[in-house]
Design a protein around this motif. Structure first.
Motif, mmCIF file in Angstrom:
data_model
loop_
_atom_site.group_PDB
_atom_site.id
_atom_site.type_symbol
_atom_site.label_atom_id
_atom_site.label_comp_id
_atom_site.label_asym_id
_atom_site.label_seq_id
_atom_site.Cartn_x
_atom_site.Cartn_y
_atom_site.Cartn_z
ATOM 1 N N GLY A 91 56.871 36.403 46.534
ATOM 2 C CA GLY A 91 56.593 34.978 46.685
ATOM 3 C C GLY A 91 55.205 34.610 47.162
ATOM 4 O O GLY A 91 54.892 33.428 47.295
ATOM 5 N N LYS A 92 54.367 35.608 47.452
ATOM 6 C CA LYS A 92 52.995 35.284 47.869
ATOM 7 C C LYS A 92 52.163 34.927 46.636
ATOM 8 O O LYS A 92 52.552 35.198 45.496
ATOM 9 C CB LYS A 92 52.365 36.477 48.598
ATOM 10 C CG LYS A 92 53.134 36.931 49.816
ATOM 11 C CD LYS A 92 53.055 35.907 50.922
ATOM 12 C CE LYS A 92 53.880 36.331 52.122
ATOM 13 N NZ LYS A 92 54.148 35.197 53.017
ATOM 14 N N LYS A 93 50.976 34.336 46.916
ATOM 15 C CA LYS A 93 50.069 33.961 45.825
ATOM 16 C C LYS A 93 48.750 34.696 46.003
ATOM 17 O O LYS A 93 47.773 34.135 46.502
ATOM 18 C CB LYS A 93 49.846 32.445 45.843
ATOM 19 C CG LYS A 93 51.140 31.672 45.630
ATOM 20 C CD LYS A 93 50.982 30.198 45.924
ATOM 21 C CE LYS A 93 52.324 29.471 45.810
ATOM 22 N NZ LYS A 93 52.280 28.124 46.381
ATOM 23 N N PRO A 94 48.743 35.966 45.611
ATOM 24 C CA PRO A 94 47.557 36.787 45.889
ATOM 25 C C PRO A 94 46.390 36.552 44.931
ATOM 26 O O PRO A 94 46.583 36.372 43.727
ATOM 27 C CB PRO A 94 48.083 38.221 45.751
ATOM 28 C CG PRO A 94 49.292 38.119 44.898
ATOM 29 C CD PRO A 94 49.867 36.753 45.085
ATOM 30 N N PHE A 95 45.194 36.568 45.520
ATOM 31 C CA PHE A 95 43.937 36.574 44.774
ATOM 32 C C PHE A 95 43.238 37.886 45.108
ATOM 33 O O PHE A 95 42.796 38.078 46.241
ATOM 34 C CB PHE A 95 43.054 35.379 45.178
ATOM 35 C CG PHE A 95 43.496 34.089 44.571
ATOM 36 C CD1 PHE A 95 44.648 33.446 45.020
ATOM 37 C CD2 PHE A 95 42.767 33.507 43.539
ATOM 38 C CE1 PHE A 95 45.073 32.248 44.446
ATOM 39 C CE2 PHE A 95 43.181 32.309 42.957
ATOM 40 C CZ PHE A 95 44.337 31.676 43.404
ATOM 41 N N ALA A 96 43.153 38.792 44.134
ATOM 42 C CA ALA A 96 42.488 40.082 44.362
ATOM 43 C C ALA A 96 41.039 39.943 43.915
ATOM 44 O O ALA A 96 40.774 39.683 42.742
ATOM 45 C CB ALA A 96 43.188 41.180 43.571
ATOM 46 N N VAL A 97 40.112 40.073 44.861
ATOM 47 C CA VAL A 97 38.702 39.778 44.569
ATOM 48 C C VAL A 97 37.869 41.041 44.725
ATOM 49 O O VAL A 97 37.702 41.561 45.827
ATOM 50 C CB VAL A 97 38.172 38.670 45.502
ATOM 51 C CG1 VAL A 97 36.850 38.146 44.972
ATOM 52 C CG2 VAL A 97 39.174 37.537 45.644
ATOM 53 N N SER A 98 37.340 41.535 43.615
ATOM 54 C CA SER A 98 36.630 42.820 43.628
ATOM 55 C C SER A 98 35.647 42.816 42.452
ATOM 56 O O SER A 98 35.833 42.051 41.499
ATOM 57 C CB SER A 98 37.670 43.933 43.470
ATOM 58 O OG SER A 98 37.098 45.206 43.556
ATOM 59 N N PRO A 99 34.609 43.661 42.496
ATOM 60 C CA PRO A 99 33.680 43.678 41.359
ATOM 61 C C PRO A 99 34.428 43.828 40.024
ATOM 62 O O PRO A 99 35.320 44.674 39.890
ATOM 63 C CB PRO A 99 32.780 44.874 41.654
ATOM 64 C CG PRO A 99 32.730 44.912 43.148
ATOM 65 C CD PRO A 99 34.131 44.554 43.577
ATOM 66 N N ALA A 100 34.038 42.994 39.069
ATOM 67 C CA ALA A 100 34.709 42.959 37.769
ATOM 68 C C ALA A 100 34.752 44.336 37.108
ATOM 69 O O ALA A 100 35.727 44.690 36.441
ATOM 70 C CB ALA A 100 34.002 41.954 36.855
ATOM 71 N N SER A 101 33.706 45.111 37.308
ATOM 72 C CA SER A 101 33.643 46.439 36.684
ATOM 73 C C SER A 101 34.823 47.293 37.115
ATOM 74 O O SER A 101 35.534 47.859 36.283
ATOM 75 C CB SER A 101 32.339 47.134 37.061
ATOM 76 O OG SER A 101 32.186 47.125 38.468
ATOM 77 N N PHE A 102 35.039 47.379 38.430
ATOM 78 C CA PHE A 102 36.105 48.259 38.933
ATOM 79 C C PHE A 102 37.477 47.637 38.695
ATOM 80 O O PHE A 102 38.430 48.322 38.345
ATOM 81 C CB PHE A 102 35.879 48.560 40.418
ATOM 82 C CG PHE A 102 34.464 48.976 40.713
ATOM 83 C CD1 PHE A 102 33.858 49.994 39.985
ATOM 84 C CD2 PHE A 102 33.703 48.333 41.678
ATOM 85 C CE1 PHE A 102 32.546 50.354 40.220
ATOM 86 C CE2 PHE A 102 32.393 48.697 41.924
ATOM 87 C CZ PHE A 102 31.804 49.709 41.190
ATOM 88 N N LEU A 103 37.555 46.321 38.869
ATOM 89 C CA LEU A 103 38.830 45.625 38.714
ATOM 90 C C LEU A 103 39.357 45.742 37.278
ATOM 91 O O LEU A 103 40.544 45.900 37.046
ATOM 92 C CB LEU A 103 38.620 44.150 39.077
ATOM 93 C CG LEU A 103 39.841 43.296 39.376
ATOM 94 C CD1 LEU A 103 40.678 43.879 40.500
ATOM 95 C CD2 LEU A 103 39.410 41.882 39.735
ATOM 96 N N SER A 104 38.439 45.680 36.301
ATOM 97 C CA SER A 104 38.892 45.629 34.909
ATOM 98 C C SER A 104 39.042 47.007 34.281
ATOM 99 O O SER A 104 39.574 47.121 33.180
ATOM 100 C CB SER A 104 37.921 44.791 34.068
ATOM 101 O OG SER A 104 36.671 45.428 33.992
ATOM 102 N N THR A 105 38.561 48.055 34.949
ATOM 103 C CA THR A 105 38.750 49.388 34.365
ATOM 104 C C THR A 105 39.467 50.324 35.328
ATOM 105 O O THR A 105 40.489 50.905 34.987
ATOM 106 C CB THR A 105 37.419 50.013 33.913
ATOM 107 O OG1 THR A 105 36.452 49.929 34.949
ATOM 108 C CG2 THR A 105 36.882 49.313 32.688
ATOM 109 N N ARG A 106 38.994 50.450 36.569
ATOM 110 C CA ARG A 106 39.657 51.361 37.507
ATOM 111 C C ARG A 106 41.122 50.981 37.698
ATOM 112 O O ARG A 106 42.006 51.828 37.708
ATOM 113 C CB ARG A 106 38.920 51.341 38.835
ATOM 114 C CG ARG A 106 39.465 52.303 39.875
ATOM 115 C CD ARG A 106 39.495 53.733 39.332
ATOM 116 N NE ARG A 106 39.275 54.667 40.412
ATOM 117 C CZ ARG A 106 38.058 55.003 40.840
ATOM 118 N NH1 ARG A 106 36.991 54.512 40.268
ATOM 119 N NH2 ARG A 106 37.913 55.856 41.825
ATOM 120 N N SER A 107 41.385 49.699 37.859
ATOM 121 C CA SER A 107 42.763 49.279 38.124
ATOM 122 C C SER A 107 43.407 48.696 36.872
ATOM 123 O O SER A 107 44.320 47.894 36.941
ATOM 124 C CB SER A 107 42.791 48.262 39.267
ATOM 125 O OG SER A 107 41.751 47.328 39.138
#
Ligand SMILES: Cc1ncc(C[n+]2csc(CCOP(=O)(O)OP(=O)(O)O)c2C)c(N)n1
Ligand SMILES: [Mg+2]
Lengths: 309, 272
Positions: free
Chosen positions: A69-85
C-alpha cells in the motif's frame, strides 16, 4: 536562463505531497545528492529509505513496499536503474503491476565525460519493452511538475527519465498545456513535423523558429509520453506533413523514433528520419557537445529538415 | 625504488590532473593510491609493451571512479603519453574518459558501474587455472561498493573454485557519497563477512605501503583459497582538508585549495 533542474521540481512536489500523504516513500541508492532529494531526506526522514549502492535491492524493496500500500518513488541514476535493476523492474514492478514510480536521474548522456557506464541511452528500449511499464521523458520543469502531479493520482508502474542540469523552459509559467498520455503541440506547422522528447524538445522548438525564417512551416510535438505513445498525433502528423523528423537522446534502435516509424509504416506511410545517438559508444564531451556532434541540437535539426524536405 | 616517495608524486599528479580537468573523484583516488603503487611498481608483472602477453598479471579497478589514480600510475609507468593525459583528460573528443576504458593501453576491463569488477576478476583467475598459467589477478572494490549484491555472488564463486591466484582489495575508507558507510548501508564486520564465505582475510592499515606489500606476499603463498586484503584507508589521504570528508568524493579544488594541497604533499615528500 532557468536554473531549476527538473529533479528539483520532483523533490519539491514530493516534499509537498508527502506532508499530506504519509504513504509516499522516496528511496535512494547513495544517490540523494545527485537526485536532488537531499531536502526530502532531511525533512521526511520517516518517509525516506536509503538502500546503499544496491540498485536491484532498491527496486525490489520498492515493489514490496508498493504491494503493502505504500507509494514508492525509487530515485537513482537512469543508467543503473534501467539496466542494473532491469529484471526487478520487469518482474517485481511491471509484470507484478506494482505502484512503483522509477525516477531515472541524470539520464541520457547527462554525465558527459564519465562515459558509457553512466549514460542511459538505452532506457526507452529497456523499460519501454516491458508490458505494463509506462515511459515518460518530460521536457522542462513545468511539464515535469504537471507529469508528477498527474502520476501521483494513479497506482500503476512508470519510469520517468530526467536530465542532470536545468534546461531552458519550453512552456510558460501558468500556461502549461498538459494531458496525460497526449503529446503536447508546441507549435503548429504544415511542411514538416518534428517530434521530440525530453531535453531535446527545446532544440526542436528553436529549430522550428529558425525554419520559419527560411519559409518552412514546422510542427513541433512534445512526445513526453513515449509509452503509451500518442498514436493519433503521429498519424495526424503523417497525414498533414510530408516529412517527420524525430529527435531523442537515445540510441537508434528501440527508441521513440523507432516507435514513430513503426506506427507511420502501418497506418500512414511517410518519410521518417530518426535523429538519435549512434549505435556505438558516444564521443567524450559534455551533453551539449555530444548533441552537437551528432546533429541533435537546433542547428542539426534545421540541417536535416532542409536537406530532407 | 622508494615507493613512499612515488606514492606522494602520484598524489601530486592526481591533484594536478583533477584541478586542470575540472572534474574527478579525488577522495577515492587518494585513498587507493598506495595499493596501486605497490602493485604497479613492485608486485605486478605488467609492462607497457606486454599488454598482450598471456602470462601478464591482471588488474581490475572495480571502483572505476578512481580512474585518475590509475591513469596517473599508468602514465608514469609509460603506458601512454602523460602530456596527452594531462592536456585532454575528460575533455571534448578525448580518449581518456572519466572511467577506465580499454581503448587506453594498460586497462584490462571497462568499469565505472560498481559491482562488476570482482566477477570479471573471478573469470580471469579461472581462465588462469584452465590454461595452467601462473599469472595473478587483482581487483579493488570500494567499501560502499560492497553493498552491491553481485559482489557476494563473486565472493561465493571465488571460494568455491579455490582461486588462490586471485587477490581482492576492499578500500575500507568508511565513506561513500552520501556519508559514512555505517550511516548509508552498514559495511562493518567486512573481515567476518569474507571469512564466512571462505576467503583468506588480511586486514591492514591501507595507506601503509609496507603493510600492503606484506599482505600481497602472504596472499601469494596462500593455497586453496582466494585472499582479500581489507585495506583500512583514509579517504583523501595525504591532503589534510580533503581527508575523511564525504563532500570530497568528487569535489574539485579551487586554485587556493590546489596550491595548499601541492604544498602539503611537497612538505610530506621533503620529510621522507
Ligand atoms: C552501480 C553503480 N551505482 C552507483 C554509482 C555511483 N557512484 C559512483 S562512486 C559511488 C560511491 C562509491 O563509494 P565507495 O565504493 O566507498 O568508493 P570510495 O569511497 O573509495 O570512493 C557511487 C554511489 C556507480 N558508479 N555504479
Ligand atoms: Mg568508500
Amino acid at each position: 536562463m532557468n536554473k531549476i533542474a527538473n529533479k528539483q521540481v520532483i523533490n519539491d512536489v514530493l516534499l509537498e505531497e508527502s506532508a499530506k500523504d504519509k504513504d509516499i516513500i522516496v528511496l535512494c541508492s547513495d544517490s540523494r545528492g545527485s537526485a536532488g532529494m537531499k531536502s526530502f531526506a532531511e525533512e521526511r526522514p520517516e518517509q525516506f529509505v536509503e538502500v546503499g549502492i544496491a540498485e536491484q535491492n532498491l527496486v525490489g524493496i520498492s515493489a514490496g513496499l508498493a504491494s503493502c500500500g505504500k507509494k514508492p518513488f525509487a530515485v537513482s541514476p537512469a543508467s543503473f536503474l534501467s539496466t542494473r535493476s532491469m529484471e526487478q523492474a520487469k518482474v517485481d514492478v511491471a509484470y507484478s503491476n506494482t505502484n512503483v514510480k522509477l525516477i531515472g536521474i541524470s539520464g541520457g548522456v547527462s554525465y558527459g565525460a564519465l562515459g558509457m557506464t553512466h549514460h542511459s541511452a538505452t532506457d526507452i528500449a529497456t523499460m519501454g519493452s516491458m508490458p505494463n511499464m509506462r515511459v515518460y521523458l518530460p521536457s522542462d520543469r513545468f511539464q515535469t511538475e504537471a507529469l508528477v502531479r498527474s502520476l501521483l493520482k494513479d497506482d500503476k508502474p512508470a519510469y520517468i527519465r530526467i536530465g542532470r542540469n536545468a534546461v531552458e523552459d519550453v512552456y510558460e509559467e501558468g500556461n502549461v498545456p498538459f494531458e496525460l498520455d497526449k503529446a503536447t503541440l508546441v507549435k503548429e506547422g504544415t511542411d514538416v513535423t518534428i517530434i521530440a522528447c525530453g531535453e531535446l524538445v527545446g532544440d526542436a522548438k528553436a529549430a522550428a523558429e529558425e525554419l520559419a525564417g527560411k519559409g518552412i512551416s514546422a510542427r513541433v510535438l512534445d512526445m513526453y509520453c513515449v509509452k503509451p505513445i500518442d498514436k493519433d498525433a503521429i498519424i495526424q502528423a503523417a497525414k498533414d506533413t510530408k516529412l517527420i523528423v524525430t529527435v531523442e537522446e537515445h540510441t537508434m534502435y528501440g527508441g521513440m523514433g523507432s516507435m514513430v516509424a513503426q506506427i507511420t509504416a502501418a497506418n500512414a506511410p511517410v518519410k521518417v528520419i530518426n535523429l538519435t545517438l549512434p549505435d556505438a559508444p558516444v564521443v567524450t564531451g559534455k551533453s551539449r557537445e555530444i548533441f552537437k556532434y551528432y546533429g541533435l541540437d537546433a542547428e542539426g535539426i534545421v540541417k536535416t529538415v532542409t536537406e530532407q524536405l | 625504488m622508494n615507493l613512499e616517495a612515488k606514492a606522494l608524486d602520484i598524489r601530486k599528479d592526481i591533484v594536478e590532473l583533477i584541478y586542470r580537468a575540472g572534474c574527478g573523484h579525488i577522495g577515492g583516488d587518494l585513498s587507493v593510491t598506495d595499493i596501486l603503487v605497490d602493485l604497479y611498481y613492485k608486485q605486478m608483472n605488467v609492462a607497457p609493451d606486454k599488454m598482450d602477453d598471456p602470462n601478464r598479471d591482471r588488474f581490475v579497478l572495480s571502483k572505476g571512479h578512481s580512474v585518475e589514480a590509475l591513469y596517473c600510475v599508468l602514465a608514469d609507468r609509460g603506458f601512454f603519453d602523460k602530456k596527452e593525459l594531462f592536456d585532454t583528460y575528460s575533455q571534448y573528443l578525448s580518449k581518456f574518459i572519466g572511467h577506465p576504458n580499454n581503448k587506453v593501453n594498460g586497462v584490462e576491463m571497462n568499469t565505472g558501474s560498481l559491482g562488476h569488477g570482482l566477477s570479471v576478476a573471478v573469470g580471469m583467475a579461472m581462465a588462469g587455472k584452465m590454461d595452467k598459467r601462473d599469472y595473478r589477478v587483482y581487483a579493488v572494490m570500494g567499501d560502499g561498493e560492497m553493498a552491491e549484491g553481485s559482489n557476494w555472488e563473486a565472493v561465493t564463486a571465488g571460494a568455491h573454485y579455490k582461486l588462490d591466484n586471485l587477490t581482492a582489495f576492499v578500500d575500507r575508507n568508511r565513506l561513500q557519497i552520501s556519508g559514512t558507510t555505517e550511516e548509508v548501508m552498514t559495511a562493518d564486520e567486512q573481515e567476518e563477512r569474507w571469512a564466512a564465505f571462505g576467503w583468506n582475510v588480511i586486514s591492514i592499515p591501507g595507506n601503509n605501503i609496507d603493510a600492503i606489500d606484506n599482505a600481497v606476499e602472504l596472499a601469494k603463498h596462500t593455497k586453496g583459497k582466494p585472499t582479500v586484503i581489507i585495506a583500512n584507508t583514509t579517504k583523501g589521504c595525504g591532503v589534510s582538508f580533503i581527508e575523511n570528508k564525504a563532500a570530497w568524493h568528487h569535489k574539485v579544488p579551487t586554485e587556493a585549495e590546489y596550491q595548499q594541497a601541492m604544498k602539503e604533499l611537497d612538505e610530506r615528500r621533503a620529510q621522507l
